[in-house]
Motif scaffolding. Structure first.
Motif, PDB file in Angstrom:
ATOM      1  N   ASP A  34       0.846  -1.198   0.000  1.00  0.00           N
ATOM      2  CA  ASP A  34       0.000   0.000   0.000  1.00  0.00           C
ATOM      3  C   ASP A  34       0.879   1.245   0.000  1.00  0.00           C
ATOM      4  OD1 ASP A  34      -2.540  -1.224   0.005  1.00  0.00           O
ATOM      5  OD2 ASP A  34      -2.362  -1.624   2.151  1.00  0.00           O
ATOM      6  N   TYR A  35       0.556   2.189  -0.898  1.00  0.00           N
ATOM      7  CA  TYR A  35       1.324   3.426  -0.997  1.00  0.00           C
ATOM      8  C   TYR A  35       1.091   4.275   0.252  1.00  0.00           C
ATOM      9  CZ  TYR A  35       3.005   7.939  -2.515  1.00  0.00           C
ATOM     10  OH  TYR A  35       3.679   9.127  -2.586  1.00  0.00           O
ATOM     11  N   ARG A  36       2.161   4.858   0.761  1.00  0.00           N
ATOM     12  CA  ARG A  36       2.094   5.821   1.874  1.00  0.00           C
ATOM     13  C   ARG A  36       2.644   7.141   1.370  1.00  0.00           C
ATOM     14  NH1 ARG A  36       4.960   1.797   3.390  1.00  0.00           N
ATOM     15  NH2 ARG A  36       6.815   3.049   3.775  1.00  0.00           N
ATOM     16  N   TYR A  37       2.068   8.233   1.807  1.00  0.00           N
ATOM     17  CA  TYR A  37       2.505   9.551   1.381  1.00  0.00           C
ATOM     18  C   TYR A  37       4.015   9.706   1.617  1.00  0.00           C
ATOM     19  CZ  TYR A  37       2.926  14.572   0.968  1.00  0.00           C
ATOM     20  OH  TYR A  37       3.315  15.833   0.586  1.00  0.00           O
ATOM     21  N   GLY A  38       4.725  10.161   0.598  1.00  0.00           N
ATOM     22  CA  GLY A  38       6.166  10.359   0.705  1.00  0.00           C
ATOM     23  C   GLY A  38       7.000   9.134   0.370  1.00  0.00           C
ATOM     24  N   MET A  39       6.348   8.002   0.072  1.00  0.00           N
ATOM     25  CA  MET A  39       7.076   6.777  -0.253  1.00  0.00           C
ATOM     26  C   MET A  39       7.875   6.992  -1.544  1.00  0.00           C
ATOM     27  SD  MET A  39       5.355   3.109  -1.180  1.00  0.00           S
ATOM     28  CE  MET A  39       5.240   2.321   0.403  1.00  0.00           C
ATOM     29  N   LYS A  40       9.138   6.592  -1.533  1.00  0.00           N
ATOM     30  CA  LYS A  40       9.994   6.723  -2.714  1.00  0.00           C
ATOM     31  C   LYS A  40       9.789   5.503  -3.610  1.00  0.00           C
ATOM     32  CE  LYS A  40      12.024  10.405  -1.113  1.00  0.00           C
ATOM     33  NZ  LYS A  40      11.437  11.674  -1.413  1.00  0.00           N
ATOM     34  N   LEU A  41       9.446   5.740  -4.869  1.00  0.00           N
ATOM     35  CA  LEU A  41       9.255   4.663  -5.834  1.00  0.00           C
ATOM     36  C   LEU A  41      10.305   4.789  -6.931  1.00  0.00           C
ATOM     37  CD1 LEU A  41       5.376   4.845  -6.237  1.00  0.00           C
ATOM     38  CD2 LEU A  41       6.681   3.314  -4.780  1.00  0.00           C
ATOM     39  N   ASP A  42      10.993   3.709  -7.211  1.00  0.00           N
ATOM     40  CA  ASP A  42      12.014   3.666  -8.262  1.00  0.00           C
ATOM     41  C   ASP A  42      11.396   2.975  -9.477  1.00  0.00           C
ATOM     42  OD1 ASP A  42      14.296   3.476  -9.817  1.00  0.00           O
ATOM     43  OD2 ASP A  42      15.175   1.863  -8.637  1.00  0.00           O
ATOM     44  N   ILE A  43      10.685   3.737 -10.317  1.00  0.00           N
ATOM     45  CA  ILE A  43       9.964   3.168 -11.448  1.00  0.00           C
ATOM     46  C   ILE A  43      10.744   3.389 -12.732  1.00  0.00           C
ATOM     47  CG2 ILE A  43       7.842   3.208 -12.801  1.00  0.00           C
ATOM     48  CD1 ILE A  43       6.400   4.168 -10.266  1.00  0.00           C
TER      49      ILE A  43
END
Length: 88
Positions: A34-43
């Motif tokens: 589940d996404y959390r605000y501020g989560m860093k995603l390396d897409i």
């Protein structure tokens, strides 16, 4: 002799994708986070995204993606569906 090497090369080229696919985890084996605000995603590349174009209101979406190292991840978040409530 040449026929044998051609046949060997053909068999190796047919088997190689199956061997590679079995050694890397499939998208089905990856847990959804589940996404959390501020989560860093390396897409690096989006592999799949839930189609919410025919849904109305706020709906969950799951995005399957590969990071820069080639690892597969899934993240779930909320978004507005593509349909308004007054559309049939």
């Amino acid at each position: 002799m040449k026929t044998h090497s051609v046949v060997s090369a053909l068999i190796a080229s047919l088997i190689a994708p199956a061997v590679f696919a079995s050694s890397s985890p499939s998208a089905a084996d990856v847990p959804v986070v589940d996404y959390r605000y501020g989560m860093k995603l390396d897409i690096e590349k989006v592999v799949h995204r839930t189609d919410n174009s025919k849904k109305a209101g706020v709906v969950p979406t799951i995005v399957t993606y590969q990071d820069h190292s080639g690892a597969v991840h899934k993240v779930r978040f909320l978004e507005w569906g593509g349909r308004t409530s007054d559309q049939a």
